[in-house]
Design an enzyme around this catalytic site. Structure first.
Site, PDB file in Angstrom:
ATOM      1  N   ASN A   9      65.297  23.277  65.765  1.00 56.19           N
ATOM      2  CA  ASN A   9      65.961  22.143  65.979  1.00 56.19           C
ATOM      3  C   ASN A   9      64.693  22.074  66.422  1.00 56.19           C
ATOM      4  OD1 ASN A   9      66.497  19.293  67.152  1.00 56.19           O
ATOM      5  ND2 ASN A   9      67.587  20.296  69.242  1.00 56.19           N
ATOM      6  N   LYS A  11      63.264  18.514  67.377  1.00 55.31           N
ATOM      7  CA  LYS A  11      63.609  17.170  67.450  1.00 55.31           C
ATOM      8  C   LYS A  11      62.674  16.372  67.287  1.00 55.31           C
ATOM      9  CE  LYS A  11      65.815  19.968  71.747  1.00 55.31           C
ATOM     10  NZ  LYS A  11      66.100  20.078  72.834  1.00 55.31           N
ATOM     11  N   HIS A  95      73.955  16.908  70.128  1.00 55.11           N
ATOM     12  CA  HIS A  95      73.231  17.215  71.071  1.00 55.11           C
ATOM     13  C   HIS A  95      73.382  16.491  72.431  1.00 55.11           C
ATOM     14  CE1 HIS A  95      69.430  18.669  72.924  1.00 55.11           C
ATOM     15  NE2 HIS A  95      69.733  19.561  71.786  1.00 55.11           N
ATOM     16  N   GLU A  97      71.184  16.330  74.247  1.00 55.36           N
ATOM     17  CA  GLU A  97      70.461  14.542  74.495  1.00 55.36           C
ATOM     18  C   GLU A  97      70.954  13.259  73.318  1.00 55.36           C
ATOM     19  OE1 GLU A  97      66.872  16.720  72.743  1.00 55.36           O
ATOM     20  OE2 GLU A  97      66.971  18.109  74.174  1.00 55.36           O
ATOM     21  N   GLU A 167      75.894  25.035  74.661  1.00 54.94           N
ATOM     22  CA  GLU A 167      74.462  24.305  74.997  1.00 54.94           C
ATOM     23  C   GLU A 167      74.959  23.850  76.146  1.00 54.94           C
ATOM     24  OE1 GLU A 167      71.293  24.427  71.503  1.00 54.94           O
ATOM     25  OE2 GLU A 167      71.929  21.713  72.454  1.00 54.94           O
ATOM     26  N   GLY A 173      65.384  23.661  77.421  1.00 52.21           N
ATOM     27  CA  GLY A 173      64.206  23.231  77.176  1.00 52.21           C
ATOM     28  C   GLY A 173      63.521  23.643  78.794  1.00 52.21           C
ATOM     29  N   SER A 213      67.008  27.909  75.649  1.00 54.25           N
ATOM     30  CA  SER A 213      66.064  28.390  75.900  1.00 54.25           C
ATOM     31  C   SER A 213      66.042  30.031  75.310  1.00 54.25           C
ATOM     32  CB  SER A 213      65.071  28.792  77.679  1.00 54.25           C
ATOM     33  OG  SER A 213      65.495  27.346  78.208  1.00 54.25           O
TER      34      SER A 213
END
Ligand code: PGA
Length: 254
Positions: A9, A11, A95, A97, A167, A173, A213
């Site tokens: 991904n 991003k 996701h 985010e 996730e 991250g 991560s």
């Protein structure tokens, strides 16, 4: 029986030139790997260019998001059909985010799942708990709600092209990875949930990726867990060497 998937991904990273450089660095390093389904998800503007670059290779294209309507007055949005048209085989939905920064609800994510299934696109469906939810022991409730509402009315046959990505938000991250045991525990829970909502066969056949991560240094042991069927990789997918090493993981027999 479940072919592992490693998905990158990207991003909001990479210009056209940088995307070209990254994909051309990756292709030769994973060309011999036939055991893993390899997927990259660039930004919308690079999809066409990356599609051309990977044509004839063993790498598949994904988008990072979509809008559930096929067309119309939806300024700034992109439909599943257009993503298919540019060469995508998968689309990431849900996701964290998108959930956190853009306020996406389980209901919206569910409508995206249906829109993607309707045009025959594969789905990478993300779920995961925040740190606060984990610390207050709500992890399983959160996962249950996200799966139940996100997959609402999705039929068994449509589940065949859906991949779940677990996730934990606190691991994305942050450099903090879930331990192998934490990942395995959550994945086993999700698989049991799929048995409840669908049946044993569907649950057994559905791939569940871990994300948060994932790096060259931890992929081997994560992939050795019985219910970890792949990885959704953010930061480490931005470097061809790191991502290639993750794709070419070496699971240990446990
Ligand atoms: P990360 O991102 O690998 O940088 O933690 C994972 C993701 O958000 O999919």
């Amino acid at each position: 029986m479940r072919k592992p998937m490693i998905a990158g991904n990207w991003k909001l990273h990479k210009t056209l030139q940088e995307a070209s450089d990254l994909i051309s660095g990756l292709i030769p390093n994973v060309a011999d790997n036939r055991n893993v389904e390899i997927v990259v998800a660039p930004v919308y503007t690079s999809l066409g260019k990356v599609a051309e670059a990977i044509s004839g290779s063993n790498i598949k294209l994904a988008a990072q998001n979509c809008y559930p309507e096929p067309q119309g007055a939806f300024t700034g949005e992109v439909s599943p059909l257009l993503l298919k048209d540019v060469g995508c085989q998968y689309v990431i939905i849900g996701h964290s985010e998108r959930r956190q920064l853009f306020g996406e609800s389980n209901k919206l994510i569910n409508s995206k799942a249906h829109a993607l299934a309707d045009v025959g696109l594969g789905i990478i469906f993300c779920i995961g708990e925040t740190l606060e939810e984990r610390e207050t022991e709500q992890t399983f409730d959160v996962l249950r709600r996200q799966v139940r509402l996100g997959l609402k009315n999705l039929r068994e046959d449509q589940m065949k092209s859906l991949v779940v990505a677990y996730e934990p938000v606190w691991a994305i991250g942050t450099g903090k990875t879930a331990s192998d045991e934490q990942a395995q525990e959550a994945h086993a829970f999700i698989r049991a949930l799929l048995t409840e909502l669908y049946d044993k066969e569907t649950a057994k056949a559905t791939r569940i990726l871990y994300g948060g991560s994932v790096k060259p240094g931890n992929v081997d042991s994560l992939m050795s867990q019985p219910d970890v069927d792949g990885a959704l990789v953010g930061g480490a997918s931005l470097k061809a060497d790191d991502f290639a090493r993750i794709v070419n993981f070496q699971a240990q027999d446990s």
